[in-house]
Design a protein around this motif. Structure first.
Motif, PDB file in Angstrom:
ATOM      1  N   VAL A 136      12.323  -8.487 -23.330  1.00 14.84           N
ATOM      2  CA  VAL A 136      13.402  -8.366 -22.203  1.00 14.84           C
ATOM      3  C   VAL A 136      13.116  -9.261 -20.908  1.00 14.84           C
ATOM      4  CG1 VAL A 136      14.605  -6.811 -20.746  1.00 14.84           C
ATOM      5  CG2 VAL A 136      14.091  -6.201 -23.232  1.00 14.84           C
ATOM      6  N   CYS A 137      13.743  -9.763 -20.436  1.00 14.43           N
ATOM      7  CA  CYS A 137      13.675 -10.696 -19.087  1.00 14.43           C
ATOM      8  C   CYS A 137      14.293  -9.877 -17.695  1.00 14.43           C
ATOM      9  CB  CYS A 137      13.848 -12.018 -19.283  1.00 14.43           C
ATOM     10  SG  CYS A 137      13.059 -13.171 -17.973  1.00 14.43           S
ATOM     11  N   GLY A 138      14.216  -8.842 -17.469  1.00 12.16           N
ATOM     12  CA  GLY A 138      14.935  -8.315 -16.266  1.00 12.16           C
ATOM     13  C   GLY A 138      13.926  -8.408 -15.052  1.00 12.16           C
ATOM     14  N   LEU A 139      13.884  -7.397 -14.155  1.00 14.87           N
ATOM     15  CA  LEU A 139      13.089  -7.367 -13.080  1.00 14.87           C
ATOM     16  C   LEU A 139      12.494  -6.052 -12.781  1.00 14.87           C
ATOM     17  CD1 LEU A 139      12.272  -9.551 -10.954  1.00 14.87           C
ATOM     18  CD2 LEU A 139      14.074  -8.796  -9.459  1.00 14.87           C
ATOM     19  N   LEU A 140      12.199  -5.618 -13.979  1.00 16.62           N
ATOM     20  CA  LEU A 140      11.447  -4.056 -14.003  1.00 16.62           C
ATOM     21  C   LEU A 140      10.047  -4.235 -14.477  1.00 16.62           C
ATOM     22  CD1 LEU A 140      14.226  -1.897 -15.628  1.00 16.62           C
ATOM     23  CD2 LEU A 140      13.863  -2.294 -13.079  1.00 16.62           C
ATOM     24  N   VAL A 141       9.273  -3.525 -13.989  1.00 20.70           N
ATOM     25  CA  VAL A 141       7.917  -3.794 -14.470  1.00 20.70           C
ATOM     26  C   VAL A 141       7.795  -3.184 -15.868  1.00 20.70           C
ATOM     27  CG1 VAL A 141       5.625  -2.443 -14.208  1.00 20.70           C
ATOM     28  CG2 VAL A 141       6.968  -2.708 -12.087  1.00 20.70           C
ATOM     29  N   SER A 142       8.624  -2.357 -16.369  1.00 21.50           N
ATOM     30  CA  SER A 142       8.508  -2.243 -17.645  1.00 21.50           C
ATOM     31  C   SER A 142       9.107  -3.162 -18.778  1.00 21.50           C
ATOM     32  CB  SER A 142       9.358  -1.004 -18.078  1.00 21.50           C
ATOM     33  OG  SER A 142      10.731  -1.061 -17.706  1.00 21.50           O
ATOM     34  N   GLU A 186       7.106  -6.899   6.063  1.00 17.88           N
ATOM     35  CA  GLU A 186       7.438  -6.026   4.950  1.00 17.88           C
ATOM     36  C   GLU A 186       6.927  -6.706   3.673  1.00 17.88           C
ATOM     37  OE1 GLU A 186       9.563  -6.855   7.582  1.00 17.88           O
ATOM     38  OE2 GLU A 186      11.445  -6.937   6.996  1.00 17.88           O
ATOM     39  N   ASP A 187       6.698  -8.130   3.834  1.00 16.46           N
ATOM     40  CA  ASP A 187       6.392  -8.703   2.575  1.00 16.46           C
ATOM     41  C   ASP A 187       5.070  -8.772   2.232  1.00 16.46           C
ATOM     42  OD1 ASP A 187       8.761 -11.585   3.767  1.00 16.46           O
ATOM     43  OD2 ASP A 187       8.907 -10.129   2.158  1.00 16.46           O
ATOM     44  N   THR A 188       4.100  -8.088   2.921  1.00 20.15           N
ATOM     45  CA  THR A 188       2.785  -7.832   2.687  1.00 20.15           C
ATOM     46  C   THR A 188       2.581  -7.026   1.546  1.00 20.15           C
ATOM     47  OG1 THR A 188       2.227  -8.069   5.116  1.00 20.15           O
ATOM     48  CG2 THR A 188       0.675  -6.667   3.723  1.00 20.15           C
ATOM     49  N   GLY A 189       1.501  -7.360   0.786  1.00 16.81           N
ATOM     50  CA  GLY A 189       1.308  -6.540  -0.542  1.00 16.81           C
ATOM     51  C   GLY A 189       0.395  -7.234  -1.373  1.00 16.81           C
ATOM     52  N   VAL A 190       0.188  -7.015  -2.609  1.00 20.66           N
ATOM     53  CA  VAL A 190      -0.450  -7.458  -3.591  1.00 20.66           C
ATOM     54  C   VAL A 190       0.597  -8.141  -4.594  1.00 20.66           C
ATOM     55  CG1 VAL A 190      -2.262  -7.595  -5.483  1.00 20.66           C
ATOM     56  CG2 VAL A 190      -2.518  -6.099  -3.460  1.00 20.66           C
ATOM     57  N   TYR A 191       0.526  -9.544  -4.751  1.00 23.53           N
ATOM     58  CA  TYR A 191       1.539 -10.187  -5.741  1.00 23.53           C
ATOM     59  C   TYR A 191       0.817 -10.608  -6.865  1.00 23.53           C
ATOM     60  CZ  TYR A 191       4.745 -10.724  -1.669  1.00 23.53           C
ATOM     61  OH  TYR A 191       5.712 -10.538  -0.685  1.00 23.53           O
ATOM     62  N   TYR A 192       1.687 -10.048  -8.061  1.00 25.73           N
ATOM     63  CA  TYR A 192       1.176 -10.254  -9.398  1.00 25.73           C
ATOM     64  C   TYR A 192       2.227 -11.082  -9.930  1.00 25.73           C
ATOM     65  CZ  TYR A 192      -1.170  -5.909  -8.398  1.00 25.73           C
ATOM     66  OH  TYR A 192      -2.421  -4.824  -8.011  1.00 25.73           O
ATOM     67  N   CYS A 193       1.757 -11.970 -11.015  1.00 23.94           N
ATOM     68  CA  CYS A 193       2.385 -12.605 -11.891  1.00 23.94           C
ATOM     69  C   CYS A 193       2.344 -11.991 -13.320  1.00 23.94           C
ATOM     70  CB  CYS A 193       1.608 -14.055 -12.145  1.00 23.94           C
ATOM     71  SG  CYS A 193       2.383 -15.281 -13.226  1.00 23.94           S
ATOM     72  N   ALA A 194       3.563 -12.049 -13.954  1.00 30.51           N
ATOM     73  CA  ALA A 194       3.752 -11.451 -14.951  1.00 30.51           C
ATOM     74  C   ALA A 194       4.511 -12.334 -16.231  1.00 30.51           C
ATOM     75  CB  ALA A 194       4.375 -10.004 -14.582  1.00 30.51           C
ATOM     76  N   ALA A 195       4.500 -11.723 -17.396  1.00 30.09           N
ATOM     77  CA  ALA A 195       5.009 -12.381 -18.396  1.00 30.09           C
ATOM     78  C   ALA A 195       5.882 -11.674 -19.397  1.00 30.09           C
ATOM     79  CB  ALA A 195       4.122 -13.481 -19.251  1.00 30.09           C
ATOM     80  N   ALA A 196       6.957 -11.844 -19.899  1.00 25.31           N
ATOM     81  CA  ALA A 196       7.653 -10.846 -20.669  1.00 25.31           C
ATOM     82  C   ALA A 196       7.852 -11.683 -22.099  1.00 25.31           C
ATOM     83  CB  ALA A 196       8.932 -10.567 -20.095  1.00 25.31           C
ATOM     84  N   VAL A 197       7.822 -10.925 -23.243  1.00 25.12           N
ATOM     85  CA  VAL A 197       8.029 -11.337 -24.637  1.00 25.12           C
ATOM     86  C   VAL A 197       9.641 -11.178 -25.045  1.00 25.12           C
ATOM     87  CG1 VAL A 197       7.413 -11.628 -26.904  1.00 25.12           C
ATOM     88  CG2 VAL A 197       5.666 -11.224 -25.123  1.00 25.12           C
ATOM     89  N   PRO A 203       0.808  -1.044   0.033  1.00 24.13           N
ATOM     90  CA  PRO A 203      -0.051  -0.163  -0.072  1.00 24.13           C
ATOM     91  C   PRO A 203       0.975   1.194   0.013  1.00 24.13           C
ATOM     92  CG  PRO A 203      -0.795  -1.653   1.601  1.00 24.13           C
ATOM     93  CD  PRO A 203       0.551  -2.072   0.821  1.00 24.13           C
ATOM     94  N   GLY A 204       0.674   2.268  -0.853  1.00 22.35           N
ATOM     95  CA  GLY A 204       1.229   3.482  -0.980  1.00 22.35           C
ATOM     96  C   GLY A 204       2.487   3.321  -1.664  1.00 22.35           C
ATOM     97  N   LYS A 205       2.802   2.086  -1.954  1.00 21.08           N
ATOM     98  CA  LYS A 205       4.535   2.019  -2.769  1.00 21.08           C
ATOM     99  C   LYS A 205       4.179   1.701  -4.367  1.00 21.08           C
ATOM    100  CE  LYS A 205       6.969   1.043   1.505  1.00 21.08           C
ATOM    101  NZ  LYS A 205       7.818  -0.013   2.264  1.00 21.08           N
ATOM    102  N   GLU A 206       5.523   1.851  -4.854  1.00 24.50           N
ATOM    103  CA  GLU A 206       5.369   1.437  -6.193  1.00 24.50           C
ATOM    104  C   GLU A 206       5.456  -0.066  -6.376  1.00 24.50           C
ATOM    105  OE1 GLU A 206       7.408   5.197  -8.372  1.00 24.50           O
ATOM    106  OE2 GLU A 206       8.122   3.467  -8.269  1.00 24.50           O
ATOM    107  N   ARG A 207       5.090  -0.814  -7.602  1.00 20.54           N
ATOM    108  CA  ARG A 207       5.123  -2.294  -7.511  1.00 20.54           C
ATOM    109  C   ARG A 207       6.800  -2.469  -7.812  1.00 20.54           C
ATOM    110  NH1 ARG A 207       1.200  -4.941 -11.776  1.00 20.54           N
ATOM    111  NH2 ARG A 207      -0.236  -3.465 -10.368  1.00 20.54           N
ATOM    112  N   GLU A 208       7.118  -3.554  -7.179  1.00 21.94           N
ATOM    113  CA  GLU A 208       8.615  -4.098  -7.420  1.00 21.94           C
ATOM    114  C   GLU A 208       8.885  -5.442  -7.715  1.00 21.94           C
ATOM    115  OE1 GLU A 208      10.335  -3.478  -3.584  1.00 21.94           O
ATOM    116  OE2 GLU A 208       9.136  -5.096  -2.580  1.00 21.94           O
ATOM    117  N   GLY A 209       9.770  -5.627  -8.502  1.00 19.69           N
ATOM    118  CA  GLY A 209      10.046  -7.154  -8.918  1.00 19.69           C
ATOM    119  C   GLY A 209      10.590  -7.767  -7.722  1.00 19.69           C
ATOM    120  N   VAL A 210       9.878  -9.183  -7.600  1.00 15.81           N
ATOM    121  CA  VAL A 210      10.507 -10.206  -6.397  1.00 15.81           C
ATOM    122  C   VAL A 210      11.561 -11.339  -7.118  1.00 15.81           C
ATOM    123  CG1 VAL A 210       9.477 -11.932  -5.024  1.00 15.81           C
ATOM    124  CG2 VAL A 210       8.139  -9.796  -5.159  1.00 15.81           C
ATOM    125  N   ALA A 211      10.934 -11.951  -8.243  1.00 13.79           N
ATOM    126  CA  ALA A 211      11.902 -12.903  -8.740  1.00 13.79           C
ATOM    127  C   ALA A 211      11.278 -13.355 -10.365  1.00 13.79           C
ATOM    128  CB  ALA A 211      11.742 -14.232  -7.895  1.00 13.79           C
TER     129      ALA A 211
END
Length: 120
Positions: A99-105, A86-97, A38-46
């Protein structure tokens, strides 16, 4: 288009464990997990790449979380141990076509998210 559906979120106490699973509608080479508190930007986990099996973790979760994929079932999982508040949050699954980094973009497709709450 790729559809992603997460499951496995919930509430645990500090030190507990949870396993998140994401099913994708078709195979993609790179899949990852992100989170947003809450109140923070989305961040990469793995994230994990199929062609070399290499996985990469954010410093905050390395050694506690494990990402894995089952390509036959088109799923990616996140095993989370020794959870902290501090691990609390909404966790999102994502797929990349591309670039495979750990940035939202870096990621092209996103699931709806699943809530993880860790209480002290």
């Amino acid at each position: 288009q790729v559809q992603l559906v997460e499951s496995g979120g919930g509430s645990v106490q500090t030190g507990g464990s949870l396993r998140l699973t994401c099913v994708e509608s078709r195979y993609t080479d790179c899949m990852g997990w992100f989170r947003q508190a809450p109140g923070k930007e989305r961040e990469g986990v793995a994230r994990v790449i199929h062609r070399d099996g290499f996985s990469y973790y954010a410093d905050s979760v390395r050694g506690r979380f494990t990402i894995s994929r089952d390509d036959a079932a088109n799923t990616v999982s996140l095993e989370m141990n020794n959870l902290r508040p501090e691990d609390t949050g909404v966790y999102y699954c994502a797929a990349a076509v591309n670039v495979c980094g750990l940035l939202v973009s870096d990621f092209d497709y996103w699931g709806q998210g699943t809530q993880v709450t860790v209480s002290s």
